[in-house]
Design an enzyme around this catalytic site. Structure first.
Site, PDB file in Angstrom:
ATOM      1  N   HIS A   1     -40.689  66.315  81.834  1.00  0.00           N
ATOM      2  CA  HIS A   1     -41.896  67.035  81.436  1.00  0.00           C
ATOM      3  C   HIS A   1     -42.989  66.106  80.917  1.00  0.00           C
ATOM      4  CE1 HIS A   1     -40.149  71.371  81.131  1.00  0.00           C
ATOM      5  NE2 HIS A   1     -39.615  70.685  82.139  1.00  0.00           N
TER       6      HIS A   1
ATOM      7  N   ARG B   1     -34.903  66.442  80.519  1.00  0.00           N
ATOM      8  CA  ARG B   1     -36.021  67.383  80.543  1.00  0.00           C
ATOM      9  C   ARG B   1     -37.252  66.805  79.848  1.00  0.00           C
ATOM     10  NH1 ARG B   1     -36.645  72.413  76.803  1.00  0.00           N
ATOM     11  NH2 ARG B   1     -38.461  73.462  77.695  1.00  0.00           N
TER      12      ARG B   1
ATOM     13  N   TRP C   1     -26.657  76.298  85.489  1.00  0.00           N
ATOM     14  CA  TRP C   1     -26.713  76.338  86.948  1.00  0.00           C
ATOM     15  C   TRP C   1     -25.348  76.030  87.557  1.00  0.00           C
ATOM     16  CZ3 TRP C   1     -30.788  74.506  84.026  1.00  0.00           C
ATOM     17  CH2 TRP C   1     -32.066  75.038  84.294  1.00  0.00           C
TER      18      TRP C   1
END
Length: 367
Positions: A125, A121, A275
């Protein structure tokens, strides 16, 4: 003055350096010529000595002002030609053993596999702020380390997790390893360490020295856009955000497959849950579940999200829209059936993501 010029030239390209030296030498030549360079060629012989003295003094002032204006305008012009100077960058890296750096990052993940998804992440990002029109943003300056960028909504939690986790690695290699290279390398190392493909990676990013290079908030994809829940506005949102960086529908879906890793936290994004049932394993299960499970709205006090029948897994509105939009759905179906195809396409897209807005990178052997 020559000392200041020398400091400036450290950051300039050879062409800019040559132009600036020419301007400085012209300045020095004008100085050597004293008043004659700017004063009128003839002075009336009938002027009194005192008048002559005043004229010379006045002419000297004109010369000084002219020389200053000349040099200032030259430097301003050159700065305009060299945006890398206006946006001051740090040092270029010397030789670094990137396999050793990757090994140190790998040890962090082996010590706690749950850190792997967060490092992905961070890399995502730090890279996903690029704008192909304004030519700013992206991973190149390592700007996500600044509190101004960490305060962006999409980066919630990174300032107390992934960024400090990598500080010991940065200290070990010092200035020879930029934050920008460290963060992007951490992403590809985590993907491989968690079972994913070996993503090509290149070194040579140079850190921005201050937060002036931080881009505006709002450049990262949101979990929901427009009306609550998955709807066409979410598909438009994804195409707008990813299109700004130069990605097509296939690449959007491939990059979304990174949601095979990790989970949402109410303390960060406000959303909750993983998820997939294997949140520290990189595979194509995200697509398989998205394509086959019946997803319904979760009944809770948090933001609009979806859950499976067992109430253990979740999907965001911008996940579910991938099977509502026909152009996206065809790639979801392909990746759900063919993990090798997903790995290949993801590897290409993630490599592209990490190199957006960069220049002069060199392919590095890290795996």
């Amino acid at each position: 003055m020559t000392h200041c010029v020398a400091r400036y030239l450290r950051y300039c390209s050879p062409m800019i350096s040559k132009m600036l030296f020419k301007a400085v030498f012209t300045y020095l030549a004008l100085s050597a010529g004293a008043v004659s360079a700017f004063a009128p060629p003839h002075s009336p012989s009938s002027l009194a000595a005192s008048s002559t003295t005043r004229m010379k003094s006045s002419s000297s002032d004109i010369v000084d002002d002219g020389r200053r204006a000349f040099l200032a305008s030259s430097i301003i012009t050159l700065v305009g030609l060299a945006p890398e100077v206006a946006h001051a960058k740090g040092k270029k890296q010397s030789n670094v053993d990137y396999k050793a750096v990757a090994g140190d990052i790998s040890n962090i993940i082996k010590g706690d596999p749950n850190k792997g998804p967060t490092l992905v992440r961070l890399a995502w990002h730090s890279s996903g702020t690029y704008d192909k029109m304004s030519k700013d943003g992206g991973s190149g300056g390592g700007t996500i380390r600044f509190k101004e960028e960490l305060a962006h909504g999409g980066n919630a939690g990174l300032g107390v997790t992934a960024v400090p986790w990598l500080e010991d690695v940065k200290k070990k290699y010092g200035d020879s390893l930029s934050y920008a290279d460290l963060y992007t390398l951490a992403g590809v190392v985590a993907i491989k360490e968690l079972g994913g493909p070996t993503v090509p990676w290149s070194s040579g990013r140079v850190d921005a020295l201050d937060p002036s290079a931080v881009t505006p908030d709002g450049r990262l994809p949101s979990a929901d856009s427009g009306p609550a829940g998955a709807d066409p506005s979410d598909a438009d949102h994804l195409r707008t955000i990813f299109g700004r960086m130069g990605f097509n529908d296939q690449e959007i879906v491939a990059l979304s497959g990174a949601h095979a890793l990790g989970r949402c936290h109410t303390t960060a994004s406000g959303y909750d849950g993983p998820w997939t049932p294997l949140p520290v394993t990189f595979n194509n299960l995200y697509f398989t579940l998205l394509d086959t499970v019946k997803w319904t709205k979760r009944d809770w006090k948090g933001p609009y999200q979806y859950e499976d029948e067992g109430k253990t897994l979740m999907m965001l509105p911008t996940d579910l829209v991938l099977i509502q939009d026909d152009k996206f759905k065809k790639y979801v179906s392909i990746y759900a059936k063919d993990q090798a195809k997903f790995f290949a396409d993801f590897s290409k897209a993630f490599n592209k993501l990490e190199e957006l807005g960069t220049s002069g990178l060199k392919v590095a052997s890290w795996a």
